[in-house]
Structures are given as C-alpha cells and as structure tokens.
Design a protein around this motif. Structure first.
Motif, PDB file in Angstrom:
ATOM      1  N   LEU A 193       0.870  -1.161   0.000  1.00 12.14           N
ATOM      2  CA  LEU A 193       0.000   0.000   0.000  1.00 12.14           C
ATOM      3  C   LEU A 193       0.918   1.225   0.000  1.00 12.14           C
ATOM      4  N   LEU A 198       0.867  -6.142   1.401  1.00  4.44           N
ATOM      5  CA  LEU A 198      -0.469  -6.686   1.187  1.00  4.44           C
ATOM      6  C   LEU A 198      -0.456  -8.102   0.635  1.00  4.44           C
ATOM      7  N   LEU A 220      -3.360 -12.024  -1.870  1.00  4.31           N
ATOM      8  CA  LEU A 220      -3.296 -10.944  -0.894  1.00  4.31           C
ATOM      9  C   LEU A 220      -3.964 -11.395   0.400  1.00  4.31           C
ATOM     10  N   TRP A 221      -3.606 -10.734   1.503  1.00  4.80           N
ATOM     11  CA  TRP A 221      -4.196 -11.057   2.791  1.00  4.80           C
ATOM     12  C   TRP A 221      -5.721 -10.981   2.717  1.00  4.80           C
ATOM     13  N   GLU A 277      -7.728  -9.683   4.654  1.00  6.44           N
ATOM     14  CA  GLU A 277      -8.163  -8.353   5.063  1.00  6.44           C
ATOM     15  C   GLU A 277      -8.204  -7.360   3.895  1.00  6.44           C
ATOM     16  N   CYS A 278      -7.599  -7.714   2.794  1.00  8.48           N
ATOM     17  CA  CYS A 278      -7.580  -6.854   1.607  1.00  8.48           C
ATOM     18  C   CYS A 278      -8.823  -7.039   0.736  1.00  8.48           C
ATOM     19  N   ARG A 279      -9.586  -8.075   0.992  1.00 11.11           N
ATOM     20  CA  ARG A 279     -10.743  -8.383   0.138  1.00 11.11           C
ATOM     21  C   ARG A 279     -11.764  -7.259   0.166  1.00 11.11           C
ATOM     22  N   LYS A 312     -11.630  -4.429  -1.388  1.00  9.72           N
ATOM     23  CA  LYS A 312     -11.068  -3.081  -1.519  1.00  9.72           C
ATOM     24  C   LYS A 312     -10.524  -2.803  -2.919  1.00  9.72           C
ATOM     25  N   TYR A 347      -7.840  -4.098  -4.279  1.00 12.91           N
ATOM     26  CA  TYR A 347      -6.382  -4.190  -4.394  1.00 12.91           C
ATOM     27  C   TYR A 347      -5.945  -5.299  -5.349  1.00 12.91           C
TER      28      TYR A 347
END
Length: 176
Positions: free
Chosen positions: A78, A85, A105-106, A108-110, A112, A114
């Motif tokens: 980021l 990420l 990606l992690w 937690e990135c879903r 968004k 990314y």
C-alpha cells in the motif's frame, strides 16, 4: 507491518493509484513466509501452503526469474503506508500451460479492489514486456478471483480437473 519504502528498480517497479509493486528481494522473506504459510491465502494456490524452506526456494527462483525474463512476481505494498499486502505478477506455470497471472493478498484486503488493481498492472506490464498470451487459473468456486480476472479483461478459454476441483483457465491476448 510498516516497511521502509521500496528500493526503486528501473523498469520493474510498478505504481498504481494506491499500490506499489516491487520485485521481491531477500528482505521480503519474513513477509513471504507469513503469507505463503497461511491457509487463508495459499490453500487453493497451486501446490497449496508452503513451508519456510519452500518459500525460501521460491524467493530465490523469483529473483532469478526476474533476472532472466525481465518480469515476474511482485511484492504488493500500500503506497501510503508501506504495508505489505501480498503478491501479484507473472510466473511460468509448471504444467506447461504458459505464463500465468497470479495474485495472493491477505484476506483483510478483500473487497477493496487491491487484487484487481495489482492484477491489472501485472497484466499490462506483461503485455508491454512482449508477452502475447497471458493466462490465469482459478478454481471454479472461487468467484472473487474469477471476477477479478474478468474485470481486468481476461476471458475463459479452457478448464481442467485438479485435486478434485474444476479449474477455469482465463487468457489475455496482447492487442497488436
């Protein structure tokens, strides 16, 4: 995790509106071990989760791949915070299907965007680097990954069974 700013690598560093994609180096090993050993991220990837030793070997391969090919897998950060990420980029599939787009990606990135942003940047980089055809493979039930691939312009072209699952092959052809 906050990291030092990526070291610029002319022609290999990719920036999008929110992300910085950097070819991996040995300094990325701790983050890659965490990412690739996490089943939430890598369980459905080709060959599944990785051991620390396997991750170290893959990092060495990724570094060499960049040196030989001039493209490969990036570590995704980021831009505003330097937060790691995950990964995105291009790899030669070991099953001979070709050069493939990949992203992990992690969780937690879903949601968004990314993965979409990183995958689109990788796909564009690959075509600019001269790749006429880039594929991607996603499990049929992985609707999120399939949506990302469709959103960046990849189209379904084939399917095959793998570990009892139906895998969908997508492709992108370089426009001439």
């Amino acid at each position: 995790m906050r990291l030092a700013p990526p070291v610029p690598m002319p022609g290999r560093l990719v920036r999008t509106p929110r992300l910085t994609l950097v070819p991996p180096g040995k300094e990325n090993l701790p983050d890659l071990i965490r990412l690739k050993s996490d089943p939430r991220v890598f369980e459905l990837m080709l060959h599944g989760t990785r051991s620390e030793e396997r991750t170290r070997e893959e990092l060495e391969d990724d570094i060499e791949f960049w040196q030989v090919r001039g493209y490969g897998t990036w570590c995704v950060y980021l831009t505003g915070t330097g937060e790691f990420l995950g990964i995105a980029g291009l790899m030669e599939r070991p099953d001979g299907r070709g050069v493939a787009m990949r992203f992990a990606l992690w969780p937690e990135c879903r949601g968004k965007g990314y993965a979409r942003e990183a995958a689109r940047a990788g796909l564009e980089f690959g075509h600019r680097a001269g790749l006429d055809r880039i594929i991607a493979v996603a499990w049929e039930e992985n609707h999120a990954s399939r949506a990302v691939l469709q959103d960046i312009g990849m189209v379904e072209c084939d399917a095959f069974p793998y570990r009892g699952r139906r895998m969908i092959v997508f492709e992108s052809l370089r426009s001439r």
